[in-house]
Scaffold this motif. Sequence first.
Motif, mmCIF file in Angstrom:
data_model
loop_
_atom_site.group_PDB
_atom_site.id
_atom_site.type_symbol
_atom_site.label_atom_id
_atom_site.label_comp_id
_atom_site.label_asym_id
_atom_site.label_seq_id
_atom_site.Cartn_x
_atom_site.Cartn_y
_atom_site.Cartn_z
ATOM 1 N N ALA A 2 0.758 -1.129 -0.073
ATOM 2 C CA ALA A 2 0.056 -0.075 -0.100
ATOM 3 C C ALA A 2 0.940 1.307 0.211
ATOM 4 C CB ALA A 2 -1.141 -0.008 1.396
ATOM 5 N N LYS A 3 0.495 2.349 -0.508
ATOM 6 C CA LYS A 3 0.859 3.750 -0.613
ATOM 7 C C LYS A 3 0.695 4.330 0.633
ATOM 8 C CE LYS A 3 1.536 4.008 -5.563
ATOM 9 N NZ LYS A 3 0.768 4.740 -6.736
ATOM 10 N N TYR A 4 1.653 4.978 1.230
ATOM 11 C CA TYR A 4 1.358 5.788 2.536
ATOM 12 C C TYR A 4 2.189 7.192 2.135
ATOM 13 C CZ TYR A 4 -0.483 1.865 5.131
ATOM 14 O OH TYR A 4 -1.593 1.055 5.543
ATOM 15 N N MET A 5 1.389 8.357 2.751
ATOM 16 C CA MET A 5 2.147 9.764 2.480
ATOM 17 C C MET A 5 2.559 9.883 3.871
ATOM 18 S SD MET A 5 0.401 13.494 1.119
ATOM 19 C CE MET A 5 1.070 13.313 -0.673
ATOM 20 N N LEU A 6 3.603 10.387 3.974
ATOM 21 C CA LEU A 6 4.440 10.993 5.152
ATOM 22 C C LEU A 6 4.549 12.476 4.883
ATOM 23 C CD1 LEU A 6 5.246 8.008 5.123
ATOM 24 C CD2 LEU A 6 7.257 8.712 6.027
ATOM 25 N N ILE A 7 3.637 13.196 5.662
ATOM 26 C CA ILE A 7 3.378 14.612 5.504
ATOM 27 C C ILE A 7 4.146 15.250 6.706
ATOM 28 C CG2 ILE A 7 1.758 16.451 5.393
ATOM 29 C CD1 ILE A 7 -0.341 14.246 4.608
ATOM 30 N N MET A 8 5.224 16.327 6.299
ATOM 31 C CA MET A 8 6.022 16.733 7.483
ATOM 32 C C MET A 8 5.328 18.255 7.533
ATOM 33 S SD MET A 8 9.652 15.951 6.055
ATOM 34 C CE MET A 8 9.553 16.318 4.171
ATOM 35 N N ILE A 86 5.498 6.605 0.183
ATOM 36 C CA ILE A 86 6.263 5.247 0.222
ATOM 37 C C ILE A 86 5.260 4.155 -0.056
ATOM 38 C CG2 ILE A 86 8.174 6.198 1.621
ATOM 39 C CD1 ILE A 86 6.725 4.708 3.852
ATOM 40 N N GLU A 87 5.717 3.064 -0.494
ATOM 41 C CA GLU A 87 4.989 1.842 -0.741
ATOM 42 C C GLU A 87 5.429 0.736 0.135
ATOM 43 O OE1 GLU A 87 2.431 0.068 -4.388
ATOM 44 O OE2 GLU A 87 4.737 0.214 -4.577
ATOM 45 N N VAL A 88 4.676 0.377 0.843
ATOM 46 C CA VAL A 88 5.158 -0.629 2.010
ATOM 47 C C VAL A 88 4.124 -1.793 2.288
ATOM 48 C CG1 VAL A 88 6.875 0.859 3.057
ATOM 49 C CG2 VAL A 88 4.299 0.928 4.075
ATOM 50 N N ALA A 89 4.493 -2.571 3.076
ATOM 51 C CA ALA A 89 3.436 -3.722 3.167
ATOM 52 C C ALA A 89 2.387 -3.443 4.248
ATOM 53 C CB ALA A 89 4.243 -4.868 3.804
ATOM 54 N N VAL A 115 -2.716 6.095 1.083
ATOM 55 C CA VAL A 115 -3.310 6.673 -0.214
ATOM 56 C C VAL A 115 -3.957 5.584 -0.969
ATOM 57 C CG1 VAL A 115 -2.492 7.707 -2.555
ATOM 58 C CG2 VAL A 115 -1.014 8.281 -0.442
ATOM 59 N N PRO A 116 -5.326 5.763 -1.128
ATOM 60 C CA PRO A 116 -5.942 4.527 -1.597
ATOM 61 C C PRO A 116 -5.724 4.375 -3.156
ATOM 62 C CG PRO A 116 -7.576 6.122 -0.443
ATOM 63 C CD PRO A 116 -6.095 6.698 -0.554
ATOM 64 N N GLY A 117 -5.629 3.332 -3.545
ATOM 65 C CA GLY A 117 -5.346 2.848 -5.026
ATOM 66 C C GLY A 117 -6.574 3.188 -6.033
#
Length: 141
Positions: A2-8, A86-89, A115-117
């Motif tokens: 899955a994709k995740y957004m890390l927002i600083m 990032i795309e992680v498990a 981030v939904p696909g």
Amino acid sequence: MAKYMLIMRATDEAWATVSETVTFDEMLSTMGRYNEELINAGVLIAAEGMEDAAKGVVIDFAGEKPVVTDGPYGETKELFGGFYIIEVASQEEAIEWGLRMPMMVPGSKLEIRRVPGIDEFPQDSEWVLKEKAWRERTGQV
């Protein structure tokens, strides 16, 4: 995967602390090493920093007509400073990467959101089908 957004995000004070204690070259080196770890792990999709908020604009839709205001903004509690995708498990793995984020000082936060696909949206929607076709044409799928 899955994709995740890390927002600083950081307060004005946190940004000031970093800019007063770390040179731009040191920041580039520190963030560069983190980026290299993400790349070597095969999880980095995208990463961007943001220009100074004083050079940005805000479009406020609160009234009848949108109002465009030049930076610097009025009262700022937290500023969006950049992001990683990032795309992680799992969310847990995204959190692990987030905990390793350098340059985070008191007053900084890192928001992590999945981030939904495109395949998670209704597949009978004309607009979803158009977007999928665009993604295929541009090599994003």
